[in-house]
Design a protein around this motif. Structure first.
Motif, mmCIF file in Angstrom:
data_model
loop_
_atom_site.group_PDB
_atom_site.id
_atom_site.type_symbol
_atom_site.label_atom_id
_atom_site.label_comp_id
_atom_site.label_asym_id
_atom_site.label_seq_id
_atom_site.Cartn_x
_atom_site.Cartn_y
_atom_site.Cartn_z
ATOM 1 N N LEU A 249 0.815 -1.211 0.000
ATOM 2 C CA LEU A 249 0.000 0.000 0.000
ATOM 3 C C LEU A 249 0.847 1.260 0.000
ATOM 4 O O LEU A 249 0.380 2.324 -0.427
ATOM 5 C CB LEU A 249 -0.945 -0.009 1.202
ATOM 6 C CG LEU A 249 -2.027 -1.099 1.165
ATOM 7 C CD1 LEU A 249 -2.816 -1.112 2.463
ATOM 8 C CD2 LEU A 249 -2.967 -0.878 -0.012
ATOM 9 N N SER A 250 2.082 1.153 0.462
ATOM 10 C CA SER A 250 2.949 2.335 0.484
ATOM 11 C C SER A 250 3.202 2.877 -0.921
ATOM 12 O O SER A 250 3.419 4.074 -1.110
ATOM 13 C CB SER A 250 4.279 2.014 1.167
ATOM 14 O OG SER A 250 5.098 1.200 0.346
ATOM 15 N N GLN A 251 3.172 2.012 -1.906
ATOM 16 C CA GLN A 251 3.339 2.473 -3.283
ATOM 17 C C GLN A 251 2.014 2.842 -3.921
ATOM 18 O O GLN A 251 1.937 3.759 -4.737
ATOM 19 C CB GLN A 251 4.033 1.393 -4.124
ATOM 20 C CG GLN A 251 5.463 1.139 -3.716
ATOM 21 C CD GLN A 251 6.281 2.421 -3.677
ATOM 22 O OE1 GLN A 251 6.506 3.057 -4.702
ATOM 23 N NE2 GLN A 251 6.727 2.796 -2.490
ATOM 24 N N ALA A 252 0.973 2.152 -3.547
ATOM 25 C CA ALA A 252 -0.348 2.419 -4.134
ATOM 26 C C ALA A 252 -0.818 3.836 -3.842
ATOM 27 O O ALA A 252 -1.569 4.421 -4.623
ATOM 28 C CB ALA A 252 -1.370 1.408 -3.618
ATOM 29 N N GLU A 253 -0.381 4.421 -2.723
ATOM 30 C CA GLU A 253 -0.855 5.758 -2.392
ATOM 31 C C GLU A 253 -0.163 6.855 -3.195
ATOM 32 O O GLU A 253 -0.574 8.000 -3.162
ATOM 33 C CB GLU A 253 -0.700 6.036 -0.898
ATOM 34 C CG GLU A 253 0.711 6.287 -0.423
ATOM 35 C CD GLU A 253 0.760 6.738 1.036
ATOM 36 O OE1 GLU A 253 -0.311 7.035 1.594
ATOM 37 O OE2 GLU A 253 1.865 6.777 1.609
ATOM 38 N N ILE A 281 -6.663 -0.671 3.759
ATOM 39 C CA ILE A 281 -7.072 0.444 2.903
ATOM 40 C C ILE A 281 -8.104 1.321 3.595
ATOM 41 O O ILE A 281 -8.134 2.543 3.410
ATOM 42 C CB ILE A 281 -7.644 -0.075 1.560
ATOM 43 C CG1 ILE A 281 -6.527 -0.624 0.666
ATOM 44 C CG2 ILE A 281 -8.402 1.031 0.818
ATOM 45 C CD1 ILE A 281 -7.023 -1.238 -0.621
ATOM 46 N N ALA A 282 -8.934 0.728 4.414
ATOM 47 C CA ALA A 282 -10.134 1.388 4.953
ATOM 48 C C ALA A 282 -9.872 2.748 5.581
ATOM 49 O O ALA A 282 -10.663 3.683 5.404
ATOM 50 C CB ALA A 282 -10.825 0.459 5.954
ATOM 51 N N ASP A 283 -8.770 2.896 6.323
ATOM 52 C CA ASP A 283 -8.564 4.153 7.039
ATOM 53 C C ASP A 283 -7.368 4.958 6.508
ATOM 54 O O ASP A 283 -6.839 5.828 7.204
ATOM 55 C CB ASP A 283 -8.389 3.892 8.534
ATOM 56 C CG ASP A 283 -7.169 3.037 8.844
ATOM 57 O OD1 ASP A 283 -6.576 2.484 7.895
ATOM 58 O OD2 ASP A 283 -6.822 2.946 10.037
ATOM 59 N N PRO A 285 -5.598 7.913 4.503
ATOM 60 C CA PRO A 285 -6.019 9.255 4.082
ATOM 61 C C PRO A 285 -6.197 9.379 2.570
ATOM 62 O O PRO A 285 -7.076 10.109 2.110
ATOM 63 C CB PRO A 285 -4.879 10.153 4.585
ATOM 64 C CG PRO A 285 -4.260 9.388 5.706
ATOM 65 C CD PRO A 285 -4.373 7.948 5.320
ATOM 66 N N ARG A 286 -5.379 8.669 1.789
ATOM 67 C CA ARG A 286 -5.471 8.730 0.326
ATOM 68 C C ARG A 286 -6.194 7.484 -0.206
ATOM 69 O O ARG A 286 -5.810 6.899 -1.212
ATOM 70 C CB ARG A 286 -4.063 8.861 -0.275
ATOM 71 C CG ARG A 286 -3.394 10.186 0.096
ATOM 72 C CD ARG A 286 -1.901 10.182 -0.153
ATOM 73 N NE ARG A 286 -1.540 10.146 -1.548
ATOM 74 C CZ ARG A 286 -1.383 11.207 -2.332
ATOM 75 N NH1 ARG A 286 -1.590 12.419 -1.841
ATOM 76 N NH2 ARG A 286 -1.018 11.084 -3.599
ATOM 77 N N LYS A 287 -7.257 7.127 0.478
ATOM 78 C CA LYS A 287 -7.994 5.893 0.202
ATOM 79 C C LYS A 287 -8.462 5.812 -1.249
ATOM 80 O O LYS A 287 -8.353 4.754 -1.886
ATOM 81 C CB LYS A 287 -9.193 5.790 1.139
ATOM 82 C CG LYS A 287 -10.073 4.575 0.909
ATOM 83 C CD LYS A 287 -11.254 4.563 1.871
ATOM 84 C CE LYS A 287 -12.208 3.409 1.569
ATOM 85 N NZ LYS A 287 -13.378 3.407 2.476
ATOM 86 N N ASP A 288 -8.999 6.896 -1.790
ATOM 87 C CA ASP A 288 -9.528 6.866 -3.158
ATOM 88 C C ASP A 288 -8.441 6.525 -4.167
ATOM 89 O O ASP A 288 -8.653 5.726 -5.092
ATOM 90 C CB ASP A 288 -10.171 8.212 -3.505
ATOM 91 C CG ASP A 288 -11.456 8.456 -2.727
ATOM 92 O OD1 ASP A 288 -12.001 7.480 -2.169
ATOM 93 O OD2 ASP A 288 -11.908 9.622 -2.672
ATOM 94 N N ILE A 289 -7.270 7.142 -4.001
ATOM 95 C CA ILE A 289 -6.149 6.873 -4.899
ATOM 96 C C ILE A 289 -5.696 5.427 -4.748
ATOM 97 O O ILE A 289 -5.471 4.721 -5.739
ATOM 98 C CB ILE A 289 -4.981 7.838 -4.602
ATOM 99 C CG1 ILE A 289 -5.360 9.267 -4.996
ATOM 100 C CG2 ILE A 289 -3.703 7.398 -5.323
ATOM 101 C CD1 ILE A 289 -4.335 10.307 -4.598
ATOM 102 N N VAL A 290 -5.579 4.971 -3.505
ATOM 103 C CA VAL A 290 -5.106 3.614 -3.233
ATOM 104 C C VAL A 290 -6.044 2.570 -3.834
ATOM 105 O O VAL A 290 -5.597 1.599 -4.460
ATOM 106 C CB VAL A 290 -4.957 3.386 -1.722
ATOM 107 C CG1 VAL A 290 -4.629 1.934 -1.420
ATOM 108 C CG2 VAL A 290 -3.877 4.292 -1.145
ATOM 109 N N GLU A 291 -7.334 2.767 -3.649
ATOM 110 C CA GLU A 291 -8.303 1.787 -4.173
ATOM 111 C C GLU A 291 -8.215 1.675 -5.683
ATOM 112 O O GLU A 291 -8.262 0.562 -6.234
ATOM 113 C CB GLU A 291 -9.716 2.189 -3.746
ATOM 114 C CG GLU A 291 -10.013 1.909 -2.287
ATOM 115 C CD GLU A 291 -11.434 2.261 -1.899
ATOM 116 O OE1 GLU A 291 -11.965 1.627 -0.967
ATOM 117 O OE2 GLU A 291 -12.020 3.183 -2.526
#
Length: 421
Positions: A249-253, A281-283, A285-291
């Motif tokens: 997830l560190s890269q997905a954001e 992913i749920a909490d 801050p950049r959840k939309d980008i990560v998803e």
């Protein structure tokens, strides 16, 4: 994350920085306009794209001082320590000119010369990147570059992030300009009022910056066409599920086009990671980008054996590779293609992004097959030196002339033979 069972061949879905025809045409028009109208065009584009009408592009000393007042002193210390780590690592890359003398008196060698000037692009937008300032400027300084120019897009208040200005000041960058996008690349490449052209442009940016760098290449040098960030984690069941998921997830954001990939020979471990990624992913801050990143470019590749998993990693040639297995060091020698390799549980990829000292400007989109991380080599050029002795010349002149005539170049042959008369 989508789970895929593979044997030993895999095709990664990449977000390649080629751009649409409309984007390419836009970039060409911006560059053409900046070359013709210079600062007038840059000011107009800054108002159009960044929403601010500037009185001056140059960052003032007062703005630097204000940035220091705004920054947490503890974070300034962290920036200073990170800069020292980066400097210590890159100083090991120093090369020197050399000469070799043959018995006949001929001297051959290589002269290493630093580039005279370099432009550094620092992205703006959804985040600030003081680490990119350090990673691009410090190797250039160690290489001996005398003039380093930094450009970065301003916010709607006409300012650059305090952290970026502090990082630039800490490494001694004097020329800092508030300009971004393709117009910034054109300004660095061809010059405008107040900004002299540079010899090379480095640093990441959005699609318009990437396309602009591609467009000006040849008139100036560039580091690379950087694509979205990517990470591959090679792991077995000895790895901590929560840590592997967090690293993915560190890269997905970074960007909704970033790719996060797990390669593992364990299907049960793969399912655990998929569930943990969804949970974490749920909490964010950049959840939309990560998803969006995980949905479109996130993958879990399950192989039959660790040998096949290593083959898949080499096929992917990732920007970042983490090896989180029971015997990670034994695997290192079998990795052929990766921009940066992180070994073991405590070598999380952000360690390299910010603090260890290695460079985080890395080859993306599979170019680790033939490219390397940014280093001081990128800020130097090499010249061959030939001091051919008379003894060697007279011994080999007829061979040289014959070789020239083999290629149909009579004047070359005569240039040698004139010295034999």
């Amino acid at each position: 994350m989508k789970l895929v069972k593979v044997a030993n061949q895999v095709s990664i879905k990449r977000s390649v920085e080629v751009g649409t025809k409309e984007q390419r045409d836009t970039v060409k028009n911006i560059i053409k306009n900046v070359r013709a109208r210079k600062q007038e065009a840059v000011m107009a584009y800054t108002k159009q794209f960044d929403g601010v009408l500037l009185e001056s592009l140059l960052v003032s000393s007062q703005e630097i001082e204000a940035a220091y007042r705004e920054m947490d002193p503890n974070m300034i210390t962290v920036i200073q320590e990170a800069a020292q780590n980066i400097r210590s690592y890159h100083e090991q890359q120093r090369q020197t000119s050399w000469m070799m003398t043959e018995q006949n008196g001929t001297i051959l060698g290589q002269k290493i010369t630093p580039l005279s000037s370099v432009g550094i692009y620092i992205p703006g937008g959804t985040a600030s990147y003081p680490s990119s300032v350090l990673m691009n400027a410090i190797p250039a300084q160690i290489a001996g570059v005398r003039r380093i120019v930094m450009v970065s897009p301003p916010d709607q208040n006409g300012k650059l992030p305090a952290s970026v200005l502090v990082a630039a000041s800490e490494v001694g960058i004097k020329e800092i300009y508030k300009v971004g996008g393709a117009q910034a690349i054109a300004s660095l490449a061809y010059g405008i009022e107040g900004i002299k052209p540079v010899d090379k442009i480095v640093g990441p940016g959005n699609i318009f910056v990437a396309l602009a760098k591609r467009e000006v290449f040849g008139d100036v040098d560039i580091d690379m066409i950087a694509g979205p960030s990517e990470i591959v984690v090679l792991a077995d069941e000895s790895a901590q599920v929560n840590e592997v998921a967090a690293d993915l997830l560190s890269q997905a954001e970074h960007d909704e086009r970033s790719s996060s990939i797990l390669v593992t020979p364990s299907e049960s471990f793969a399912h655990k990671i998929a569930a943990e990624v969804k949970k974490q992913i749920a909490d964010l801050p950049r959840k939309d980008i990560v998803e969006k990143s995980i949905r479109n470019f996130g993958r879990i590749y399950v192989t039959r054996t660790m040998d096949e998993a290593i083959e898949v990693v080499n096929e992917l040639a990732p920007e970042h590779l983490e090896i989180m297995t029971e015997q990670p060091v034994e695997i290192l020698g079998r990795i052929k293609h990766a921009g940066a390799i992180f070994i073991g549980r405590f070598s999380s990829e952000p360690v390299g992004d910010y603090f260890a000292g290695t460079n985080h400007v890395l080859p993306t989109n599979g170019t680790a097959r033939f490219s390397s991380p940014l280093s001081i080599d990128d800020f130097q050029k090499k010249s061959s030196v030939v001091i051919y002795s008379e003894v060697a010349f007279r011994k080999h002149a007829h061979k040289i002339a014959a070789f020239a005539r083999l290629e149909g170049l009579e004047a070359h042959a005569r240039a040698i033979e004139e010295r034999m008369k």
